[in-house]
Design a protein around this motif. Structure first.
Motif, mmCIF file in Angstrom:
data_model
loop_
_atom_site.group_PDB
_atom_site.id
_atom_site.type_symbol
_atom_site.label_atom_id
_atom_site.label_comp_id
_atom_site.label_asym_id
_atom_site.label_seq_id
_atom_site.Cartn_x
_atom_site.Cartn_y
_atom_site.Cartn_z
ATOM 1 N N LEU A 44 1.018 14.442 1.018
ATOM 2 C CA LEU A 44 0.862 13.077 1.527
ATOM 3 C C LEU A 44 1.266 12.050 0.469
ATOM 4 O O LEU A 44 1.801 10.985 0.802
ATOM 5 C CB LEU A 44 -0.582 12.855 1.970
ATOM 6 C CG LEU A 44 -0.975 13.635 3.243
ATOM 7 C CD1 LEU A 44 -2.488 13.633 3.419
ATOM 8 C CD2 LEU A 44 -0.292 13.042 4.466
ATOM 9 N N ALA A 45 1.023 12.366 -0.792
ATOM 10 C CA ALA A 45 1.460 11.464 -1.868
ATOM 11 C C ALA A 45 2.978 11.381 -1.916
ATOM 12 O O ALA A 45 3.554 10.317 -2.148
ATOM 13 C CB ALA A 45 0.906 11.938 -3.211
ATOM 14 N N ARG A 46 3.652 12.519 -1.697
ATOM 15 C CA ARG A 46 5.118 12.502 -1.690
ATOM 16 C C ARG A 46 5.662 11.666 -0.540
ATOM 17 O O ARG A 46 6.679 10.987 -0.681
ATOM 18 C CB ARG A 46 5.653 13.932 -1.609
ATOM 19 C CG ARG A 46 5.468 14.756 -2.872
ATOM 20 C CD ARG A 46 6.308 16.017 -2.849
ATOM 21 N NE ARG A 46 5.910 16.926 -1.791
ATOM 22 C CZ ARG A 46 4.976 17.856 -1.927
ATOM 23 N NH1 ARG A 46 4.327 17.990 -3.078
ATOM 24 N NH2 ARG A 46 4.683 18.674 -0.927
ATOM 25 N N ARG A 47 5.003 11.732 0.607
ATOM 26 C CA ARG A 47 5.463 10.952 1.754
ATOM 27 C C ARG A 47 5.245 9.457 1.542
ATOM 28 O O ARG A 47 6.020 8.637 2.010
ATOM 29 C CB ARG A 47 4.743 11.413 3.021
ATOM 30 C CG ARG A 47 5.047 12.860 3.384
ATOM 31 C CD ARG A 47 4.345 13.285 4.659
ATOM 32 N NE ARG A 47 4.533 14.705 4.914
ATOM 33 C CZ ARG A 47 4.143 15.327 6.008
ATOM 34 N NH1 ARG A 47 3.537 14.646 6.963
ATOM 35 N NH2 ARG A 47 4.344 16.619 6.163
ATOM 36 N N PRO B 245 0.800 -1.233 0.000
ATOM 37 C CA PRO B 245 0.000 0.000 0.000
ATOM 38 C C PRO B 245 0.827 1.274 0.000
ATOM 39 O O PRO B 245 0.339 2.322 -0.414
ATOM 40 C CB PRO B 245 -0.828 -0.117 1.290
ATOM 41 C CG PRO B 245 -0.082 -1.098 2.150
ATOM 42 C CD PRO B 245 0.564 -2.053 1.198
ATOM 43 N N ASP B 246 2.078 1.218 0.465
ATOM 44 C CA ASP B 246 2.928 2.409 0.434
ATOM 45 C C ASP B 246 3.359 2.769 -0.979
ATOM 46 O O ASP B 246 3.661 3.917 -1.279
ATOM 47 C CB ASP B 246 4.178 2.204 1.299
ATOM 48 C CG ASP B 246 3.871 2.259 2.780
ATOM 49 O OD1 ASP B 246 2.700 2.528 3.120
ATOM 50 O OD2 ASP B 246 4.784 2.020 3.587
ATOM 51 N N MET B 247 3.423 1.758 -1.861
ATOM 52 C CA MET B 247 3.917 1.988 -3.214
ATOM 53 C C MET B 247 2.832 2.470 -4.180
ATOM 54 O O MET B 247 3.115 3.191 -5.139
ATOM 55 C CB MET B 247 4.518 0.685 -3.787
ATOM 56 C CG MET B 247 5.648 0.065 -2.973
ATOM 57 S SD MET B 247 7.043 1.182 -2.820
ATOM 58 C CE MET B 247 6.867 1.683 -1.119
ATOM 59 N N LYS B 248 1.595 2.069 -3.935
ATOM 60 C CA LYS B 248 0.524 2.349 -4.897
ATOM 61 C C LYS B 248 0.341 3.840 -5.185
ATOM 62 O O LYS B 248 0.290 4.238 -6.359
ATOM 63 C CB LYS B 248 -0.783 1.728 -4.409
ATOM 64 C CG LYS B 248 -0.811 0.204 -4.519
ATOM 65 C CD LYS B 248 -2.152 -0.347 -4.049
ATOM 66 C CE LYS B 248 -2.184 -1.866 -4.163
ATOM 67 N NZ LYS B 248 -3.469 -2.419 -3.686
ATOM 68 N N THR C 163 3.049 7.162 2.719
ATOM 69 C CA THR C 163 2.864 6.252 3.848
ATOM 70 C C THR C 163 1.411 5.957 4.181
ATOM 71 O O THR C 163 1.137 5.037 4.953
ATOM 72 C CB THR C 163 3.529 6.833 5.111
ATOM 73 O OG1 THR C 163 2.993 8.135 5.366
ATOM 74 C CG2 THR C 163 5.032 6.934 4.934
ATOM 75 N N ILE C 164 0.458 6.700 3.623
ATOM 76 C CA ILE C 164 -0.948 6.527 3.966
ATOM 77 C C ILE C 164 -1.496 5.262 3.303
ATOM 78 O O ILE C 164 -1.351 5.062 2.106
ATOM 79 C CB ILE C 164 -1.780 7.748 3.528
ATOM 80 C CG1 ILE C 164 -1.258 9.027 4.207
ATOM 81 C CG2 ILE C 164 -3.252 7.524 3.837
ATOM 82 C CD1 ILE C 164 -1.335 8.998 5.708
ATOM 83 N N GLN C 165 -2.171 4.427 4.115
ATOM 84 C CA GLN C 165 -2.704 3.166 3.608
ATOM 85 C C GLN C 165 -4.227 3.122 3.556
ATOM 86 O O GLN C 165 -4.795 2.232 2.924
ATOM 87 C CB GLN C 165 -2.186 2.016 4.478
ATOM 88 C CG GLN C 165 -0.665 1.867 4.418
ATOM 89 C CD GLN C 165 -0.133 0.961 5.511
ATOM 90 O OE1 GLN C 165 -0.043 1.363 6.654
ATOM 91 N NE2 GLN C 165 0.218 -0.253 5.155
ATOM 92 N N ALA C 166 -4.882 4.049 4.222
ATOM 93 C CA ALA C 166 -6.343 4.097 4.213
ATOM 94 C C ALA C 166 -6.769 5.515 4.603
ATOM 95 O O ALA C 166 -6.004 6.252 5.227
ATOM 96 C CB ALA C 166 -6.941 3.074 5.175
#
Length: 417
Positions: free
Chosen positions: A257-260, A92-95, A262-265
């Motif tokens: 947040l896209a640059r970081r 999920p971190d890569m998507k 790390t968001i999964q949900a």
């Protein structure tokens, strides 16, 4: 049609550990170096750093000529195969990073090639230079010194006015004393990032098998028409949508947040301004939004739409009681701070159980976010009046299996500059 060659690399010393990326753009016809990019990322994984390098290289090429074709060369088999469509992207971190990279140029104008590390020396050198500089105390190695100074100040000073601190840091950076202070601050940040990563792997004082925490990244919605007027705007009012400024803030938060990566949900309050903010971020990350009633703002009863001064003039006794007692309700059977805290605690426990070990974006409001932080710190109810929470700001709290919590970030607005 012009053709570029992009070579990119990323690395992490610890995986996760202090990380950085490097990217270079060449003219395919002449071999001339046209652009170089590098950045220290703090503590992330190796794969995130590689994707961030790819994204930086593609964006640099786009800035040079958005109509060009691009041939990407990397020594990351994972990134090359995933971006070529031959391997599925499961993590999920890569998507979101892969989706962001695929949007820079039309996919038919970008090709990918794996090359051995020894043929990727320029990007590798840039990535290692970024990591060296980051650990040594430079928060960012790039062609934009203003952004570098802003990154240091905003990440280092929790709860401060980010734009004011960034401006002061940028101005003071021209003096030797300020440079020394910035270096010390960034070095402290790098050390803190390393400690934070180790804490995730082996949290707190508890047993080593507790696993990674559930991390809530708390995003306040963007501005509405009521926000700059400082009017009470809860769950019982007109349910205003985002203003034009608020929509821009939501897009900027999504990009950051896209640059970081790390968001999964994503989970959002049911109110219009939070759902609109969450949708803008979700579009950047390629995620769906789940709505949770527990994240809604406090109901301010008859005070909805009024300024503090107007409430003081119309309902002075009720306002004084509300300021003095967390169990007091706003006029018109609004929701007390005690009732809000009970609701937020129940929502927190439910979400911690549902997202154990994952990083989740919660898009909510001033009172719920302050309450998450207050409960994590074990602070008294009156602490709610001592926190400043800006529109579209980011905060973060990690929750461990033994019930302990750690506040990681508060009121970060660096992405809005």
């Amino acid at each position: 049609m012009r053709e570029f060659i992009v070579e990119a690399d990323g690395g992490s010393r610890g995986n996760p550990g202090p990380a950085g990326y490097g990217a270079v753009v060449f003219d395919a016809a002449t071999g001339q170096t046209l652009a170089e990019r590098s950045e220290y990322l703090g503590v992330v994984t190796n794969n995130v750093a590689e994707y961030r390098g790819l994204l930086a290289g593609l964006r640099a090429a786009f800035d040079l000529d958005p109509t060009a074709t691009v041939h990407v060369r990397m020594d990351s088999k994972l990134v090359v195969e995933q971006m070529s469509g031959r391997w599925k992207i499961k993590h999920p971190d890569m998507k979101p990073l892969a989706m962001e990279a695929s949007r820079v140029f039309p996919p038919e104008r970008v090709t990918y090639e794996w090359i051995p590390r020894e043929r990727n020396k320029v990007a590798d050198r840039l990535a290692n230079g970024a990591m060296d500089a980051g650990v040594a105390g430079a928060a960012e190695v790039s062609a934009d010194p203003v952004s570098a100074a802003a990154e240091v100040s905003a990440d280092s000073v929790a709860g401060a006015d980010a734009s004011r601190v960034a401006a002061a840091t940028t101005t003071a950076a021209t003096t030797d004393a300020a440079k020394t202070a910035a270096t010390k601050t960034a070095a402290t940040k790098a050390d803190a990032d390393i400690r934070a990563a180790k804490t995730v792997a082996s949290p707190g004082w508890g047993p080593p098998d507790m696993g990674a925490p559930a991390t809530f990244v708390l995003l306040r919605h963007g501005e509405t028409a009521l926000t700059p007027q400082k009017r009470f705007s809860g769950s019982g009012g007109s349910d205003p949508a985002l203003s034009e400024i608020g929509r821009d803030q939501a897009e900027r938060a999504g990009a950051a947040l896209a640059r970081r990566g790390t968001i999964q949900a994503i989970v959002a309050s049911p109110l219009a301004r939070t759902r609109e903010t969450a949708a803008a971020v979700a579009g950047r990350l390629g995620l769906e939004v789940t709505v949770d009633e527990g994240l809604r703002e406090t109901d301010f009863g008859a005070w909805e739409g009024l300024t503090f001064g107007e409430v003081r003039d119309r309902y002075p006794d009720d306002l004084n009681a509300w300021l003095a007692d967390p169990e007091a309700r706003p006029t018109g059977d609004g929701e007390s701070f005690t009732e809000t805290a009970t609701r937020i605690a129940a929502t927190r426990d439910k979400l911690v159980a549902a997202y154990a070990g994952r990083t989740v974006l919660l898009v909510s409001h001033v009172t719920p976010i302050k309450t998450f932080v207050r409960l994590a710190l074990g602070a008294p109810p009156e602490s709610l009046f001592r926190m400043e929470l800006s529109a579209a700001s980011l905060s973060a709290v990690a929750y461990y299996a033994d019930g302990n919590a750690s506040v990681r970030l508060f009121n970060d607005t660096s992405h809005l500059r």
